[in-house]
Motif scaffolding. Structure first.
Motif, PDB file in Angstrom:
ATOM      1  N   GLU B  23       0.835  -1.199   0.000  1.00 61.63           N
ATOM      2  CA  GLU B  23       0.000   0.000   0.000  1.00 61.63           C
ATOM      3  C   GLU B  23       0.878   1.260   0.000  1.00 61.63           C
ATOM      4  O   GLU B  23       0.637   2.200  -0.771  1.00 61.63           O
ATOM      5  CB  GLU B  23      -0.884  -0.041   1.266  1.00 61.63           C
ATOM      6  CG  GLU B  23      -1.850   1.105   1.431  1.00 61.63           C
ATOM      7  CD  GLU B  23      -2.958   1.091   0.378  1.00 61.63           C
ATOM      8  OE1 GLU B  23      -3.325  -0.003  -0.090  1.00 61.63           O
ATOM      9  OE2 GLU B  23      -3.421   2.198   0.026  1.00 61.63           O
ATOM     10  N   SER B  26       2.447   1.883  -3.402  1.00 62.15           N
ATOM     11  CA  SER B  26       1.482   2.430  -4.360  1.00 62.15           C
ATOM     12  C   SER B  26       1.204   3.897  -4.083  1.00 62.15           C
ATOM     13  O   SER B  26       1.192   4.728  -4.994  1.00 62.15           O
ATOM     14  CB  SER B  26       0.150   1.658  -4.297  1.00 62.15           C
ATOM     15  OG  SER B  26       0.377   0.312  -4.619  1.00 62.15           O
ATOM     16  N   ARG B  82       1.897  -5.062 -11.244  1.00 62.48           N
ATOM     17  CA  ARG B  82       1.808  -3.816 -10.456  1.00 62.48           C
ATOM     18  C   ARG B  82       2.059  -2.593 -11.335  1.00 62.48           C
ATOM     19  O   ARG B  82       1.432  -1.555 -11.158  1.00 62.48           O
ATOM     20  CB  ARG B  82       2.774  -3.841  -9.281  1.00 62.48           C
ATOM     21  CG  ARG B  82       2.317  -4.793  -8.181  1.00 62.48           C
ATOM     22  CD  ARG B  82       3.195  -4.729  -6.962  1.00 62.48           C
ATOM     23  NE  ARG B  82       3.142  -3.438  -6.302  1.00 62.48           N
ATOM     24  CZ  ARG B  82       2.231  -3.070  -5.419  1.00 62.48           C
ATOM     25  NH1 ARG B  82       1.246  -3.894  -5.106  1.00 62.48           N
ATOM     26  NH2 ARG B  82       2.286  -1.894  -4.853  1.00 62.48           N
ATOM     27  N   GLY B  86      -0.679   0.338 -12.004  1.00 65.80           N
ATOM     28  CA  GLY B  86      -0.344   1.735 -11.726  1.00 65.80           C
ATOM     29  C   GLY B  86      -0.549   2.607 -12.946  1.00 65.80           C
ATOM     30  O   GLY B  86      -1.058   3.724 -12.853  1.00 65.80           O
TER      31      GLY B  86
END
Lengths: 157, 157
Positions: B23, B26, B82, B86
């Motif tokens: 988390e 990100s 990921r 993103g």
């Protein structure tokens, strides 16, 4: 060349890294002009991503260092002695750290591109990678004084 | 959390990477302000160099990926998914490459600092590393339009 003036030259010879490649790395780091970042990134990519005579020994060195403690120690000593040598010629202690960080960052990109093979990174063409990385490597190797500072801060404690 | 919404959440759970660390990664990448580079570098260093509950699983993941083909493929898929996720939220295809290059560079620094253990890089304190790297990561993640260009060049072929 049959003589090895230093442990690092011997290491490079054992790893079969052509002396011309080491020479190119050293030369790329010289000077502090606006093209420094681009020159260093291009020399790295050309060496690691380019002709097998140079790229294969470099990849072998990296793979060995990942797999094997002794190879890792040799690589550590090799990188350290090259950084200190470069910093001596630059006459600046912080230069060794900055050159080390720049090399580490570029090896990280090569590892993701060639060893881990992350598609987004592996698929990008060299020019795109140079364009994205050159300003970053420039910023690490030839930092601008922070805004609002009169001079540089090399003398700080 | 007992449910894994995706393969990557499952992978992170198997690797025992705390969801709070993912988390944080990100969140650090969100926004494109002037502190983006510093924020991303600090979150990376805090995670990889910091408390063992987070840094040990990350180091274990990296060591496994170096030693073992299956772990390397899993890491590759994990990073790729990921990056794409993103980029989807940023609505920009180039963003995935830039985020990938920034992560790759930072992992390269961690590798030289913690795994290869190059003294010049390992001995530097975190603040010194953040200071040297923040402008570089800023330049990769939030590039300035090239001088002389009227706008940006996202629309180029």
């Amino acid at each position: 060349m049959q003589f090895f003036g230093s442990k690092e030259q011997l290491f490079a010879a054992v790893m079969e890294i052509p002396p011309s490649a080491l020479e190119q790395f050293s030369t790329a780091f010289e000077g502090a002009d606006d093209q420094l970042g681009e020159r260093v990134v291009r020399v790295f990519l050309d060496a690691w991503d380019g002709a097998p005579g140079v790229s294969e020994p470099l990849m072998a060195m990296l793979r060995s260092a990942m797999a094997n403690d002794i190879a890792r120690e040799q690589l550590r000593d090799f990188i350290q002695s090259r950084l200190l040598e470069g910093a001596r010629s630059a006459g600046d202690a912080e230069a060794a750290l900055r050159a080390g960080l720049a090399s580490a960052m570029l090896v990280g990109v090569i590892m993701n591109r060639r060893i881990i093979g992350v598609p987004v990174i592996a698929a990008a063409d060299s020019d795109e990678v140079v364009e994205a990385l050159a300003p970053a490597i420039q910023a690490v190797l030839a930092p601008r004084p922070a805004e609002g500072e009169a001079g540089d801060d090399h003398g700080r404690a």
